[in-house]
Design a protein around this motif. Structure first.
Motif, PDB file in Angstrom:
ATOM      1  N   LYS A  20       0.849  -1.188   0.000  1.00  0.00           N
ATOM      2  CA  LYS A  20       0.000   0.000   0.000  1.00  0.00           C
ATOM      3  C   LYS A  20       0.882   1.234   0.000  1.00  0.00           C
ATOM      4  CE  LYS A  20      -4.040   2.005   2.350  1.00  0.00           C
ATOM      5  NZ  LYS A  20      -4.956   1.870   3.520  1.00  0.00           N
ATOM      6  N   LEU A  21       0.490   2.240  -0.765  1.00  0.00           N
ATOM      7  CA  LEU A  21       1.157   3.531  -0.771  1.00  0.00           C
ATOM      8  C   LEU A  21       0.082   4.602  -0.788  1.00  0.00           C
ATOM      9  CD1 LEU A  21       3.993   4.830  -0.837  1.00  0.00           C
ATOM     10  CD2 LEU A  21       3.727   5.042  -3.312  1.00  0.00           C
ATOM     11  N   ASP A  22       0.111   5.470   0.232  1.00  0.00           N
ATOM     12  CA  ASP A  22      -0.944   6.449   0.424  1.00  0.00           C
ATOM     13  C   ASP A  22      -2.266   5.680   0.566  1.00  0.00           C
ATOM     14  OD1 ASP A  22      -1.106   9.456   0.538  1.00  0.00           O
ATOM     15  OD2 ASP A  22      -2.695   9.061  -0.916  1.00  0.00           O
ATOM     16  N   ASP A  23      -3.265   6.021  -0.207  1.00  0.00           N
ATOM     17  CA  ASP A  23      -4.542   5.314  -0.105  1.00  0.00           C
ATOM     18  C   ASP A  23      -4.695   4.243  -1.170  1.00  0.00           C
ATOM     19  OD1 ASP A  23      -5.393   6.862   2.061  1.00  0.00           O
ATOM     20  OD2 ASP A  23      -6.149   8.440   0.732  1.00  0.00           O
ATOM     21  N   PHE A  24      -3.603   3.916  -1.846  1.00  0.00           N
ATOM     22  CA  PHE A  24      -3.681   2.994  -2.976  1.00  0.00           C
ATOM     23  C   PHE A  24      -3.053   1.650  -2.599  1.00  0.00           C
ATOM     24  CE2 PHE A  24      -4.128   7.149  -4.763  1.00  0.00           C
ATOM     25  CZ  PHE A  24      -5.012   6.991  -5.828  1.00  0.00           C
ATOM     26  N   GLY A  61      -2.175  -2.295  -3.480  1.00  0.00           N
ATOM     27  CA  GLY A  61      -1.877  -2.999  -4.717  1.00  0.00           C
ATOM     28  C   GLY A  61      -1.346  -4.394  -4.501  1.00  0.00           C
ATOM     29  N   ASP A  62      -1.113  -5.055  -5.619  1.00  0.00           N
ATOM     30  CA  ASP A  62      -0.633  -6.435  -5.637  1.00  0.00           C
ATOM     31  C   ASP A  62       0.553  -6.495  -6.590  1.00  0.00           C
ATOM     32  OD1 ASP A  62      -0.235  -9.173  -6.276  1.00  0.00           O
ATOM     33  OD2 ASP A  62      -2.317  -9.646  -5.804  1.00  0.00           O
ATOM     34  N   MET A  63       1.674  -7.021  -6.122  1.00  0.00           N
ATOM     35  CA  MET A  63       2.869  -7.111  -6.955  1.00  0.00           C
ATOM     36  C   MET A  63       3.235  -8.554  -7.263  1.00  0.00           C
ATOM     37  SD  MET A  63       6.584  -5.270  -6.314  1.00  0.00           S
ATOM     38  CE  MET A  63       5.906  -3.761  -5.660  1.00  0.00           C
ATOM     39  N   SER A  64       2.310  -9.453  -7.083  1.00  0.00           N
ATOM     40  CA  SER A  64       2.619 -10.863  -7.319  1.00  0.00           C
ATOM     41  C   SER A  64       2.760 -11.181  -8.801  1.00  0.00           C
ATOM     42  CB  SER A  64       1.547 -11.757  -6.693  1.00  0.00           C
ATOM     43  OG  SER A  64       0.278 -11.481  -7.255  1.00  0.00           O
ATOM     44  N   SER A  65       2.315 -10.270  -9.670  1.00  0.00           N
ATOM     45  CA  SER A  65       2.487 -10.443 -11.112  1.00  0.00           C
ATOM     46  C   SER A  65       2.659  -9.071 -11.743  1.00  0.00           C
ATOM     47  CB  SER A  65       1.281 -11.157 -11.737  1.00  0.00           C
ATOM     48  OG  SER A  65       0.139 -10.303 -11.744  1.00  0.00           O
ATOM     49  N   TRP A  66       3.276  -9.044 -12.909  1.00  0.00           N
ATOM     50  CA  TRP A  66       3.420  -7.779 -13.621  1.00  0.00           C
ATOM     51  C   TRP A  66       2.059  -7.214 -13.998  1.00  0.00           C
ATOM     52  CZ3 TRP A  66       7.563  -5.434 -12.698  1.00  0.00           C
ATOM     53  CH2 TRP A  66       8.816  -6.045 -12.718  1.00  0.00           C
ATOM     54  N   LYS A  67       1.133  -8.087 -14.320  1.00  0.00           N
ATOM     55  CA  LYS A  67      -0.210  -7.645 -14.677  1.00  0.00           C
ATOM     56  C   LYS A  67      -0.850  -6.886 -13.516  1.00  0.00           C
ATOM     57  CE  LYS A  67      -4.613  -9.460 -16.478  1.00  0.00           C
ATOM     58  NZ  LYS A  67      -5.505  -8.809 -15.489  1.00  0.00           N
ATOM     59  N   PHE A  90       0.642  -5.493 -10.878  1.00  0.00           N
ATOM     60  CA  PHE A  90       1.360  -4.269 -10.550  1.00  0.00           C
ATOM     61  C   PHE A  90       1.000  -3.159 -11.531  1.00  0.00           C
ATOM     62  CE2 PHE A  90       5.356  -1.641 -10.601  1.00  0.00           C
ATOM     63  CZ  PHE A  90       5.149  -1.071  -9.352  1.00  0.00           C
ATOM     64  N   GLY A  91       0.858  -3.525 -12.800  1.00  0.00           N
ATOM     65  CA  GLY A  91       0.437  -2.546 -13.798  1.00  0.00           C
ATOM     66  C   GLY A  91      -0.959  -2.032 -13.539  1.00  0.00           C
ATOM     67  N   THR A  92      -1.828  -2.896 -13.034  1.00  0.00           N
ATOM     68  CA  THR A  92      -3.185  -2.475 -12.683  1.00  0.00           C
ATOM     69  C   THR A  92      -3.148  -1.417 -11.583  1.00  0.00           C
ATOM     70  OG1 THR A  92      -4.136  -4.606 -13.306  1.00  0.00           O
ATOM     71  CG2 THR A  92      -5.393  -3.263 -11.745  1.00  0.00           C
ATOM     72  N   TRP A  93      -2.284  -1.628 -10.597  1.00  0.00           N
ATOM     73  CA  TRP A  93      -2.148  -0.641  -9.515  1.00  0.00           C
ATOM     74  C   TRP A  93      -1.680   0.704 -10.062  1.00  0.00           C
ATOM     75  CZ3 TRP A  93       2.411   1.816  -7.821  1.00  0.00           C
ATOM     76  CH2 TRP A  93       2.268   2.585  -6.661  1.00  0.00           C
ATOM     77  N   TYR A  94      -0.686   0.682 -10.934  1.00  0.00           N
ATOM     78  CA  TYR A  94      -0.162   1.943 -11.466  1.00  0.00           C
ATOM     79  C   TYR A  94      -1.196   2.625 -12.355  1.00  0.00           C
ATOM     80  CZ  TYR A  94       3.176   5.368 -13.136  1.00  0.00           C
ATOM     81  OH  TYR A  94       3.814   6.554 -13.408  1.00  0.00           O
ATOM     82  N   THR A 142      -2.652   6.491 -11.750  1.00  0.00           N
ATOM     83  CA  THR A 142      -2.484   7.614 -12.680  1.00  0.00           C
ATOM     84  C   THR A 142      -3.765   8.009 -13.394  1.00  0.00           C
ATOM     85  OG1 THR A 142      -1.838   6.069 -14.446  1.00  0.00           O
ATOM     86  CG2 THR A 142      -0.073   6.983 -13.082  1.00  0.00           C
ATOM     87  N   ARG A 143      -4.820   7.242 -13.211  1.00  0.00           N
ATOM     88  CA  ARG A 143      -6.069   7.514 -13.929  1.00  0.00           C
ATOM     89  C   ARG A 143      -6.606   8.899 -13.555  1.00  0.00           C
ATOM     90  NH1 ARG A 143     -10.315   2.822 -13.520  1.00  0.00           N
ATOM     91  NH2 ARG A 143     -10.222   3.490 -11.347  1.00  0.00           N
TER      92      ARG A 143
END
Length: 642
Positions: free
Chosen positions: A242-246, A248-254, A256-260, A264-265
């Motif tokens: 977690k970073l700030d209020d976001f 995420g999951d880093m278990s796959s590149w997919k 992690f990309g979803t989190w980013y 940025t949305r």
């Protein structure tokens, strides 16, 4: 936290504390004569003792406690006496204690957190972070510095790596302990070492401990891959974070990309006025590629790069496109976000791409998702080859990334998650340097030369940096010390940027020949040095060698002979080749012009040289330098005029 869970963790931590206290009690005898034999060989520093404890409290909080003693053996290790830590709202610094000991182990100095110098980073453009520094003064070598400090993390995107040793550093004793909630899990990867952790579990937490003893220093090899890619370390990565209020999951590149993508949305919104501006900019463009080219050209011509590595959400969320539009500057993520917004305005789909930039780094691993990125670029998918855009550069050719981001694995950020794809590979034709020189030689040896220099790619970037809007003394210093021109007595440089960059260099040189002996003059094959760097020795090399980029160089030099002089001897033509490149020279005499001509071509198509083939590549470059030492000989047939 539930009482039982708290008790279990407290029990676990008390055990850790007991181990730590026992270890501290056994801390090294700091007399440098106690360093084990063999550890000082090839070393500038020795880690006498080191303990790192990384404790993940929950998905939002973690701490790193560090205690280390480093003996600095000589001047080359003096950088290790400097303590430096960047802080922002996500990373804060706890207590800091630094003590200094002389060669016998007697304490001679101490520093506390209050002794730090703290300066705002990024020139105050985004007032969020600080660089905190203590520079321990130098004592007679060898001396030892003890560091003890705590770093607090508000957010768990980063798990600090276990850097086991650094260049020219030996290790006497070192350990790294990670305490992780079992439900979060921990992924780790050994790099340049075989080292498994001891794992224990109690009360919902797992401890992972790595330790090493008596590791000798690794000999530095010039031109090798970056230290972070070649020295032993353990990389740690979270699954959930977690970073700030976001969260995420880093278990796959997919994932992690979803989190980013979510992070940025909404940051790419432009005003209606600016959307109409971009639509008008490309309204008569014949195809999509030309639309992209025009917008990229507009970005390069009107915006500047500013390193705002902090900013929104710890430096990961770009500042809004409207901010970048108003200020006309941004960092890599801000400019890439703006480029994406401008493309979206004209109906062109693109993706931001995270990348670990630098020509001498290994690409991120395909099968170990981990946040190792330090840069953002833009990718525009096409039916054949994608178009890649380096949005921080005002000099890159359209669609050419350059050595900073080529040969990498980039994480495309899409609405369906992250996709890891390779960036283009470096090609010599993207980095050309063509030099054509006409030299007017006088009987006295005085010469006037005019050199037309046409660079592209990395050479173009270098020329802009070295010559555009620079002082004449700095320009002259570069052409003499880096390009190998003779020291001129008069110097004039014209830089033409449009449509393609070229430079015209006019020099007056009192003694143009390398040697005048009796009636003969000895002339170099070219006015400048096409290659002069002697590569490091090849004996027992274990690391691959990295050139900054592949290249394609050519040189044509025409010497107009003085009246009364004729050609006496030409060097033999030469052709050289190895696994990585090709070199050739040719010479001829033009009777009509009474001129001697020399032409050289030099191509390097492989920027990364495996250690196994390095000896032959080293010999090739040595032979290039040797061939360039050949001389054209002209002689006087008529009496020298007075």
């Amino acid at each position: 936290m539930k009482p039982a869970l708290f008790y279990s963790k407290a029990l676990l931590l008390s055990g850790v504390l007991l181990i730590s206290l026992q270890t501290i009690a056994q801390s090294p005898e700091l007399d440098v004569r106690k360093i084990p034999a063999g550890l000082t060989k090839n070393a500038s520093t020795v880690i006498r003792y080191e303990e790192n404890i990384f404790d993940v409290k929950n998905i939002s909080e973690a701490t790193l406690k560090v205690h280390q003693y480093i003996t600095i053996l000589n001047e080359n290790g003096s950088d290790d006496r400097v303590f430096q830590q960047y802080t922002n709202k996500f990373i804060t610094l706890g207590d800091v204690d630094i003590r200094v000991y002389d060669s016998s182990g007697k304490q001679v100095e101490k520093y506390r957190k209050k002794d730090m110098t703290s300066v705002g980073s990024m020139d105050g453009l985004v007032d969020e972070g600080k660089a905190n520094v203590i520079q321990v003064k130098i004592f007679p070598y060898p001396f030892t510095v003890e560091f003890e400090y705590t770093i607090n993390y508000k957010g768990t995107l980063f798990y600090p790596e276990y850097h086991i040793l650094s260049p020219e550093q030996a290790v006497e004793k070192s350990l790294y302990r990670a305490i992780i909630p079992t439900e979060f899990g921990l992924r780790y990867r050994e790099k340049n070492i075989k080292l498994s952790p001891v794992i224990n579990e109690a009360g919902g937490y797992k401890t992972y401990e790595w330790s090493v003893k008596n590791l000798p220093a690794i000999l530095h090899e010039e031109g090798a891959v970056s230290a972070e890619s070649r020295y032993p370390e353990i990389i740690l990565a979270p699954n959930r974070f977690k970073l700030d209020d976001f969260e995420g999951d880093m278990s796959s590149w997919k994932e992690f990309g979803t989190w980013y993508y979510k992070l940025t949305r909404g940051m790419d919104q432009l005003s209606d006025e600016r959307i109409n501006f971009f639509r008008n900019l490309v309204k008569d463009a014949p195809n999509e590629r030309e639309k992209i080219r025009r917008i990229y050209s507009y970005l390069q011509g009107n915006f500047r790069y500013v390193s705002i590595q902090l900013g929104v959400i710890g430096g990961y969320r770009p500042l809004p496109a409207v901010f970048t539009d108003q200020k006309k500057y941004g960092d890599c993520k801000g400019l890439s976000n703006y480029m994406q917004a401008a493309l979206e305005a004209v109906g062109v789909k693109s993706h931001q791409a995270l990348i670990n930039a630098s020509y001498d780094k290994e690409p991120v691993s395909e099968d170990f998702p981990c946040n190792m990125f330090n840069h953002v670029i833009v990718c525009v998918p096409q039916s054949r080859d994608s178009i890649w855009l380096e949005c921080t550069s005002r000099t890159n050719e359209f669609g050419v990334l350059g050595n900073f981001t080529e040969n990498r694995n980039a994480l495309l950020i899409t609405e369906n998650g992250g996709v890891l794809v390779p960036t283009p590979r470096s090609k010599p034709e993207a980095n050309k340097l063509h030099v054509m020189t006409v030299a007017l030689l006088q009987p006295t040896g005085f010469g006037k030369t005019t050199s037309t220099i046409i660079p592209t790619g990395e050479f173009k970037t270098e020329m802009i940096y070295r010559f555009l809007d620079q002082r004449e003394d700095d320009q002259k210093n570069f052409i003499v010390n880096s390009m190998g021109f003779k020291q001129p007595d008069a110097f004039h440089l014209t830089v033409n940027k449009i449509p393609d960059m070229n430079l015209v260099l006019d020099l007056e040189i009192e003694k143009l020949p390398d040697l005048i002996a009796g009636s003969k003059m000895f002339l170099a094959p070219s006015i400048y040095s096409i290659w002069s760097k002697v590569l490091p020795e090849s004996a027992n090399r274990t690391q691959d060698y990295y050139f900054e980029c592949p290249f394609d160089k050519s040189d044509t030099t025409l010497y107009k002979l003085p009246e009364g002089y004729v050609l006496d001897a030409l060097p033999p033509a030469k052709k050289l080749e190895c696994e990585a490149g090709r070199y050739s020279t040719s010479y001829w005499f033009d009777e009509k012009l009474n001129a001697v001509c020399a032409a050289t071509t030099f191509t390097l198509w492989q920027y990364k040289i495996p250690a196994a083939t390095y000896p032959s590549v080293k010999k090739f470059f040595d032979d290039v330098i040797l061939d360039h030492s050949q001389r054209i000989v002209i002689k006087r047939t008529a009496p020298r005029p007075f």
